[in-house]
Scaffold this active site. Structure first.
Site, PDB file in Angstrom:
ATOM      1  N   CYS A 255      33.619  43.892  42.719  1.00  0.00           N
ATOM      2  CA  CYS A 255      35.211  43.549  42.419  1.00  0.00           C
ATOM      3  C   CYS A 255      35.604  44.893  41.916  1.00  0.00           C
ATOM      4  CB  CYS A 255      35.116  42.534  41.186  1.00  0.00           C
ATOM      5  SG  CYS A 255      36.762  42.386  40.707  1.00  0.00           S
TER       6      CYS A 255
ATOM      7  N   CYS B 277      42.525  45.072  38.610  1.00  0.00           N
ATOM      8  CA  CYS B 277      42.971  44.815  40.219  1.00  0.00           C
ATOM      9  C   CYS B 277      43.665  43.388  40.200  1.00  0.00           C
ATOM     10  CB  CYS B 277      41.715  44.601  41.090  1.00  0.00           C
ATOM     11  SG  CYS B 277      42.068  43.831  42.759  1.00  0.00           S
TER      12      CYS B 277
ATOM     13  N   ASP C 274      37.423  36.947  24.525  1.00  0.00           N
ATOM     14  CA  ASP C 274      36.502  37.504  25.294  1.00  0.00           C
ATOM     15  C   ASP C 274      35.068  37.701  24.681  1.00  0.00           C
ATOM     16  OD1 ASP C 274      38.621  37.920  27.352  1.00  0.00           O
ATOM     17  OD2 ASP C 274      38.619  39.949  26.971  1.00  0.00           O
TER      18      ASP C 274
ATOM     19  N   CYS D  31      48.382  34.543  44.935  1.00  0.00           N
ATOM     20  CA  CYS D  31      48.009  33.135  44.797  1.00  0.00           C
ATOM     21  C   CYS D  31      49.302  32.382  44.771  1.00  0.00           C
ATOM     22  CB  CYS D  31      47.332  33.016  43.286  1.00  0.00           C
ATOM     23  SG  CYS D  31      47.205  31.174  43.077  1.00  0.00           S
TER      24      CYS D  31
HETATM   25  S1  SF4 Z   1      45.539  28.556  45.140  1.00  0.00           S
HETATM   26 FE1  SF4 Z   1      44.702  29.893  46.864  1.00  0.00          FE
HETATM   27  S2  SF4 Z   1      45.029  31.991  46.311  1.00  0.00           S
HETATM   28 FE2  SF4 Z   1      45.319  30.610  44.354  1.00  0.00          FE
HETATM   29  S3  SF4 Z   1      43.191  30.460  43.493  1.00  0.00           S
HETATM   30 FE3  SF4 Z   1      43.458  28.714  44.846  1.00  0.00          FE
HETATM   31  S4  SF4 Z   1      42.583  29.597  46.825  1.00  0.00           S
HETATM   32 FE4  SF4 Z   1      43.014  31.289  45.565  1.00  0.00          FE
HETATM   33  S1  SF4 Z   2      40.882  40.789  44.705  1.00  0.00           S
HETATM   34 FE1  SF4 Z   2      40.615  42.420  43.045  1.00  0.00          FE
HETATM   35  S2  SF4 Z   2      40.336  41.382  41.235  1.00  0.00           S
HETATM   36 FE2  SF4 Z   2      40.296  39.848  42.789  1.00  0.00          FE
HETATM   37  S3  SF4 Z   2      38.072  39.644  43.453  1.00  0.00           S
HETATM   38 FE3  SF4 Z   2      38.832  40.973  44.862  1.00  0.00          FE
HETATM   39  S4  SF4 Z   2      38.583  43.053  43.931  1.00  0.00           S
HETATM   40 FE4  SF4 Z   2      38.088  41.500  42.144  1.00  0.00          FE
END
Ligand code: SF4
Ligand code: SF4
Length: 358
Positions: free
Chosen positions: A225, A252, A145, A259
């Protein structure tokens, strides 16, 4: 017989596997197209208060925008990933109203920066030991990082995963619960092929983000975010974003939880990443009144210390304001008189919210 590029590249990959990394790839140092967006992203204010992102060199160039400026000797970037997933529920399945959420990556017994850096150093040693002694000693630098580069761009070109629309690195087999570590080196190693984008028409992460921080596919506004707000943002959180923060205390995981590539991800066997039970869904009442010595003792070996005590208590009060538990009203009312104005402000907001709900 002198050792060639191919052999050195194989040696570094073998060392990565011995060190416990599941994935390793090599990217050449180049001005990749994705790096051109970075200065615009910073100039648009999307990095928020993260000054390290906007750090510039003596000539005024953004340090992270080009390795050619900050590490002109670098020829290759070795990118390694290690899975930190454990067999525990996702934040989208979490229901207990008087508890909060700490991001999955911060549950472990050791701060991942140290755990990953230790592995990188053992690879670095193996790489240097493989180099012929009659040649000039190569330059190597290990980073977790903290390097002068946009790591995910190099991760993509090293072939370890593509950059998802949620801006995380995703691997087809391992998903996105991955820590990244990089070694910059002056050695010309054999580059791998970039990972192809497999997001397709999916937009789940964008739809699920509670604060609309994914302003477009592949584009994050850090100012919105929850990860940024709970970890990096100092002072008061803008009021219009507080209700979207739910019960998030540190980080978060929502855009990764939803996903599809994380539906069946393997779990980590690394001892350092096994969760400390008290960090998984901590009780809000415990954190709201936490004192400095307990904070230091609890989070000494944890990335959570980055939020600082004031930030963690502020986040806890916002989480309390978002839960429906009237039992917190007495403690919240007491904290409206806290000497830390950020805590007092969050307590007033939480108290008003709880009163409205009951
Ligand atoms: S597969 Fe779908 S949920 Fe996963 S990062 Fe790509 S767009 Fe977002
Ligand atoms: S879902 Fe949570 S970590 Fe993802 S972009 Fe939105 S606020 Fe940020």
């Amino acid at each position: 017989m002198p050792i060639g590029i191919g052999e050195l590249s194989r040696a570094v990959k073998q060392a990565a596997s011995h060190a416990g990394f599941e994935l390793v790839g090599i990217a050449p140092v180049q001005e990749f197209a994705e790096l051109k967006y970075f200065p615009r992203w910073v100039e648009n204010g999307n990095a928020g208060e993260m000054r390290y992102m906007a750090a510039r060199d003596e000539s005024g160039r953004l340090k992270r925008s080009s390795l050619r400026n900050t590490a002109p000797w670098a020829r290759s970037v070795v990118v390694c990933t290690i899975n930190y997933n454990t067999a525990h529920a996702y934040s989208t399945e979490f229901r207990e109203p008087d508890r909060g959420w700490i991001s999955r990556y911060a549950w472990g017994k050791e701060d991942y920066h140290r755990a990953v850096l230790r592995r990188l150093r053992s690879m670095e040693e193996a790489l240097l030991a493989s180099c012929p002694s009659n040649l000039e000693r190569p330059i190597t630098r290990c980073y977790v990082d903290t390097g002068p580069l946009v790591e995910r761009v190099y991760a993509k070109y090293a072939g370890v995963g593509w950059i998802g629309k949620n801006t995380c690195i995703i691997n087809q087999k391992l998903g996105s619960w991955l820590f990244l570590g990089v070694i910059l080196t002056s050695l010309e190693l054999a580059p791998d092929l970039p990972a192809p984008d497999r997001c397709g028409t999916c937009t789940r992460c964008i739809e699920a983000c509670p604060t609309d921080a994914l302003i477009a596919p592949y584009q994050l506004d850090s100012n919105r975010c929850i990860s940024y707000l709970t970890i990096e943002k100092r002072g008061e959180v803008p009021e219009e974003l507080r209700s979207g923060m739910g019960r998030h205390l540190f980080g978060c995981d929502i855009c990764q939880d939803v996903c599809p590539w994380n539906r069946k991800t393997p779990v980590s066997s690394a001892a350092e990443f096994q969760p400390r039970p008290e960090l998984m869904n901590p009780a809000l009442g415990w954190l709201a009144e936490m004192k400095d010595d307990e904070f230091r003792a609890t989070f000494r070996n944890s990335p959570v210390k980055r939020a600082k005590l004031s930030g963690l208590r502020r986040n806890t009060l916002i989480a309390i304001g978002n839960c429906r538990e009237a039992k917190f009203l007495p403690v919240v009312e007491k904290l409206t008189a806290d000497p830390d104005p950020v805590i007092a402000d969050a307590a007033r907001w939480a108290a008003a919210n709880l009163r409205m709900k009951h």
